[in-house]
Scaffold this active site. Structure first.
Site, PDB file in Angstrom:
ATOM      1  N   LYS A  54      -8.602 -19.698 -23.241  1.00 25.84           N
ATOM      2  CA  LYS A  54      -9.608 -20.105 -21.708  1.00 25.84           C
ATOM      3  C   LYS A  54     -11.340 -20.660 -22.646  1.00 25.84           C
ATOM      4  O   LYS A  54     -11.268 -20.432 -23.531  1.00 25.84           O
ATOM      5  CB  LYS A  54      -9.857 -18.956 -20.810  1.00 25.84           C
ATOM      6  CG  LYS A  54      -8.637 -18.467 -20.459  1.00 25.84           C
ATOM      7  CD  LYS A  54      -9.542 -16.994 -19.881  1.00 25.84           C
ATOM      8  CE  LYS A  54      -8.164 -16.647 -18.716  1.00 25.84           C
ATOM      9  NZ  LYS A  54      -7.368 -17.326 -17.985  1.00 25.84           N
ATOM     10  N   ARG A  93       2.439 -13.374 -15.367  1.00 24.99           N
ATOM     11  CA  ARG A  93       4.357 -12.772 -14.922  1.00 24.99           C
ATOM     12  C   ARG A  93       4.553 -12.203 -15.984  1.00 24.99           C
ATOM     13  O   ARG A  93       5.886 -11.970 -15.129  1.00 24.99           O
ATOM     14  CB  ARG A  93       3.520 -14.526 -14.078  1.00 24.99           C
ATOM     15  CG  ARG A  93       4.131 -15.286 -15.425  1.00 24.99           C
ATOM     16  CD  ARG A  93       4.090 -16.652 -14.219  1.00 24.99           C
ATOM     17  NE  ARG A  93       2.947 -17.590 -14.699  1.00 24.99           N
ATOM     18  CZ  ARG A  93       2.420 -18.026 -13.991  1.00 24.99           C
ATOM     19  NH1 ARG A  93       3.468 -19.278 -13.847  1.00 24.99           N
ATOM     20  NH2 ARG A  93       1.136 -18.412 -13.611  1.00 24.99           N
TER      21      ARG A  93
HETATM   22  N1  BES Z   1      -6.529 -14.232 -14.397  1.00 21.09           N
HETATM   23  C1  BES Z   1      -5.992 -15.348 -14.791  1.00 21.09           C
HETATM   24  C2  BES Z   1      -6.040 -16.223 -13.183  1.00 21.09           C
HETATM   25  C3  BES Z   1      -7.287 -15.893 -13.124  1.00 21.09           C
HETATM   26  C4  BES Z   1      -8.517 -17.050 -12.866  1.00 21.09           C
HETATM   27  C5  BES Z   1      -7.963 -14.630 -12.222  1.00 21.09           C
HETATM   28  C6  BES Z   1      -9.450 -17.031 -12.049  1.00 21.09           C
HETATM   29  C7  BES Z   1      -9.429 -14.131 -11.846  1.00 21.09           C
HETATM   30  C8  BES Z   1     -10.496 -16.073 -11.831  1.00 21.09           C
HETATM   31  C9  BES Z   1      -4.335 -15.740 -15.089  1.00 21.09           C
HETATM   32  O1  BES Z   1      -3.793 -14.763 -16.076  1.00 21.09           O
HETATM   33  C10 BES Z   1      -4.566 -17.185 -15.245  1.00 21.09           C
HETATM   34  O2  BES Z   1      -4.809 -17.335 -16.740  1.00 21.09           O
HETATM   35  N2  BES Z   1      -3.795 -18.425 -14.550  1.00 21.09           N
HETATM   36  C11 BES Z   1      -3.929 -19.740 -15.460  1.00 21.09           C
HETATM   37  C12 BES Z   1      -2.532 -19.753 -15.344  1.00 21.09           C
HETATM   38  C13 BES Z   1      -1.900 -21.057 -15.453  1.00 21.09           C
HETATM   39  C14 BES Z   1      -1.666 -21.108 -17.275  1.00 21.09           C
HETATM   40  C15 BES Z   1      -0.962 -21.873 -15.708  1.00 21.09           C
HETATM   41  C16 BES Z   1      -4.180 -20.743 -14.443  1.00 21.09           C
HETATM   42  O3  BES Z   1      -4.499 -19.959 -13.544  1.00 21.09           O
HETATM   43  O4  BES Z   1      -4.979 -21.153 -14.641  1.00 21.09           O
HETATM   44 MN    MN Z   2      -4.066 -15.172 -17.575  1.00 14.60          MN
END
Ligand code: BES
Ligand code: MN
Ligand code: ZN
Length: 489
Positions: free
Chosen positions: A269, A343
Site C-alpha cells: 500500500k 477474502r
Molecule cells: N483491509 C483492506 C480494506 C480497507 C481499506 C480497510 C480501507 C479499511 C480501510 C483490504 O484488505 C484491501 O486492501 N482491499 C483492497 C482490495 C483491492 C486490492 C481489490 C482495496 O479495497 O483497495
Molecule cells: Mn488488503
C-alpha cells in the site's frame, strides 16, 4: 458499574448530577427535577438545544454539589441515538474531570416516542461506552474512567429494569473488548498473541475454544490462509469458539477477518494508506467479543465463531499476484492482488466451518474493501446477502443498535468479472469499479448451502476522530449488532 436508583434528591448527597434537558418540553414529572430544569432555563446561556451545556453548583432545590445540564434538542427529534450520545458526552466530560461517579436523571414523559425500556437501555449504553478510553500506552493516565454511573428512575423501576443493566454491561463490555483489541498496535497483536488474548477471555466465560497453529492449518489444507501468512515472520492462527447449549436446534456461525496488519503484501500500500491498517482485524475482534458476550447471555442456539488470523507482509517468501492456490473447499484461486488478502483467509475459514459444523446461517464480518467506504462513508457498513430475511434482520439490528447497515447488491452477471484464464476463479475483479461487490461475490462462491451474509465494516470499524460515545481508535462496531441479531433469532 452501572446501577439504577430512586434516591431522593432533597436528602441524598450527590457529587455530580446530570440532567438531560429538552429544548421545548419539560420531560420530568418529579418536582425537584422540574424546578431544577425550570431554574436553569431562565439563564440566557442554556436553552436545552443540542450541544448546550451548563454546570450549576449547590442549587437550592437539591443536595447536589454540582448539576450538569446537557441539551437534547427538540422533543420531536428525540430518538435513542440522541440519548446514547448525551449520556456518552456526560460520561466523557465527567471522566475527563477525574470525577469518580455520576448520577444521570432519566426523563419521564409519557408522550416520549421511544419506549421507556429502550430509552433506559440507550442511556446506559451511551454512558458505559463513553466512559472508556484506550490509554494503555500513555504513561500519564489522565481520563480515569468513572467507577460508578447511576441512573435516577422511579422506585418500582429499580427492580423492573435490573436485567437491562447487566445486559448493557455484558454486551457493551464486549464492544470495549473489541475496541481495545483494534486499538492495540500491530507489534503487540501478532497472530499468536491475538489468538492467545481471545482464548484467555473465552476460557473465563467457559466457551469451548480451539486454536489451530501453522502446522495444523497445513495438515488440514487451509492453504489460502497459509498463502496470505507466507510473507510474514509471524505464523498464522485460526481460533474456533463454540458456544453449545444442551438443547439447540439451530447452529449459526460467525466468521471475522483477523489481519493484524495489512501492508498490502507484495502489492504494498502507499504510505498514506498504511497508517490505520492495525484495524484490519476488526471483524475478528467483533466476532470474538460478541461470542464472549453471548456466552454470558446464554442464548438457546449453538453459535460457532471462527477467526482466521494472519499478518499480511511483503517478503521473499510472500505469495505473488498470478500465483494459484487451492482453497480448503477445493476450488483453485488465482491471486489477483496480494492486497485482497481478507477474502482469501475468509473463504478457508468459511469452508472449514461449513464442513465441520454445518451451520444453517453464516455471517462474516470484515474490513474488506476501500470501495465499500467510498460507497457508504465511514459510518455505515455494507450488507451483502441473497437471503432477503437475513439481510433485513441484520439491517433491523443495525437500526436498533445504531450500528448502521445498508443493503448492497449481489448481481449474478458481475461474477463474470471474477473469471480466471488459468484457475477456477480469480480473487479480484477485472474491473476497478464495484470493488465491494466483486469481493462479496467472491466470498459467495464459498458459502455452500448456508444462509449467508457478508458485512463489510471497513468504514465504521475505526474512528479517526472521537464521537459522542467512542474515542479515537477501534469502535467495536459489530458487537452490539451481532448480539442484538442473535438475541432475536
Ligand atoms: N483491509 C483492506 C480494506 C480497507 C481499506 C480497510 C480501507 C479499511 C480501510 C483490504 O484488505 C484491501 O486492501 N482491499 C483492497 C482490495 C483491492 C486490492 C481489490 C482495496 O479495497 O483497495
Ligand atoms: Mn488488503
Ligand atoms: Zn485487508
Amino acid at each position: 458499574m452501572l446501577y439504577l436508583t430512586s434516591a431522593d434528591l432533597q436528602t441524598t448527597k450527590i457529587e455530580t448530577l446530570v440532567i438531560p434537558v429538552c429544548e421545548d418540553r419539560q420531560m420530568y414529572d418529579d418536582s425537584v427535577l422540574r424546578s431544577l430544569v425550570r431554574a436553569v432555563k431562565k439563564r440566557k446561556e442554556f436553552k436545552g438545544e443540542k450541544g448546550d451545556e451548563i454546570t450549576v453548583y449547590n442549587p437550592p432545590e437539591a443536595k447536589a454539589v454540582r448539576v450538569l445540564f446537557l441539551g437534547l434538542g427538540k422533543f420531536e427529534k428525540l430518538d435513542l441515538e440522541v440519548f446514547r450520545a448525551v449520556c456518552g458526552e456526560a460520561a466523557k466530560k465527567c471522566a475527563g474531570k477525574n470525577f469518580s461517579e455520576v448520577l444521570i436523571a432519566v426523563p419521564f414523559d409519557k408522550k416520549m416516542e421511544p419506549g421507556r425500556r429502550d430509552v433506559l437501555m440507550a442511556m446506559q449504553e451511551g454512558a458505559f461506552l463513553g466512559n472508556h478510553r484506550f490509554v494503555k500506552y500513555k504513561s500519564e493516565k489522565k481520563n480515569r474512567p468513572l467507577g460508578k454511573i447511576g441512573f435516577l428512575v422511579k422506585p418500582d423501576e429499580v427492580e423492573k429494569y435490573r436485567d437491562l443493566t447487566s445486559r448493557v454491561e455484558t454486551v457493551c463490555g464486549g464492544t470495549i473488548l473489541a475496541r481495545d483489541w483494534v486499538s492495540t498496535p500491530s507489534n503487540d497483536k501478532k497472530p499468536e498473541a491475538f489468538a492467545r488474548a481471545i482464548v484467555r477471555h473465552a476460557a473465563r466465560e467457559n466457551l469451548e475454544f480451539r486454536v489451530m497453529d501453522e502446522k495444523e492449518l497445513r495438515k488440514k489444507n487451509l492453504r489460502a490462509i497459509l498463502a496470505v501468512a507466507s510473507g510474514s515472520q509471524s505464523p498464522p492462527r485460526m481460533v474456533l469458539l463454540d458456544y453449545a447449549p444442551k438443547h439447540s436446534e439451530k447452529t449459526v456461525a460467525i466468521v471475522g477477518k483477523g489481519v493484524t496488519f495489512d501492508s498490502g503484501g507484495i502489492n504494498l500500500k502507499p504510505s498514506g494508506s498504511l497508517g490505520d491498517m492495525k484495524d484490519d482485524m476488526a471483524g475478528g475482534a467483533a466476532v470474538a467479543a460478541a461470542m464472549i458476550a453471548m456466552a454470558r447471555r446464554k442464548p438457546g442456539i449453538r453459535v460457532i465463531g471462527a477467526i482466521p488470523i494472519v499478518e499480511n507482509m511483503p517478503s521473499g517468501s510472500a505469495f505473488r499476484p498470478g500465483d494459484i492456490i487451492q482453497s480448503f473447499e477445493g476450488k483453485t484461486v488465482e491471486i489477483g492482488n496480494m492486497d485482497a488478502e481478507g477474502r482469501l483467509i475468509l473463504i478457508d475459514a468459511m469452508s472449514y466451518v461449513i464442513k465441520e459444523y454445518k451451520p444453517q446461517i453464516l455471517i462474516d464480518l470484515a474490513t474488506l474493501t476501500g470501495a465499500c467506504v467510498v460507497a457508504l462513508g465511514e459510518k455505515i457498513a455494507g450488507v451483502f446477502s441473497s437471503d432477503e430475511k437475513l439481510a433485513e434482520d441484520i439491517i433491523r439490528s443495525g437500526r436498533t443498535t445504531h450500528e448502521r447497515c445498508w443493503r448492497m447488491p449481489l448481481p449474478d452477471d458481475y461474477k463474470e468479472l471474477l473469471k480466471s484464464d488459468f484457475a477456477d476463479i480469480k480473487s479480484t475483479g477485472s474491473s476497478r469499479w464495484g470493488g465491494a461487490i466483486t469481493a462479496a461475490l467472491f466470498l459467495s462462491e464459498f458459502a455452500g448451502a448456508a444462509r449467508w451474509a457478508h458485512i463489510d465494516i471497513a468504514g465504521p470499524s475505526y474512528n479517526k476522530k472521537e464521537t459522542a460515545y467512542c474515542g479515537v481508535g477501534g469502535t467495536g462496531f459489530g458487537v452490539r449488532l451481532l448480539c442484538d441479531w442473535m438475541e432475536t433469532l
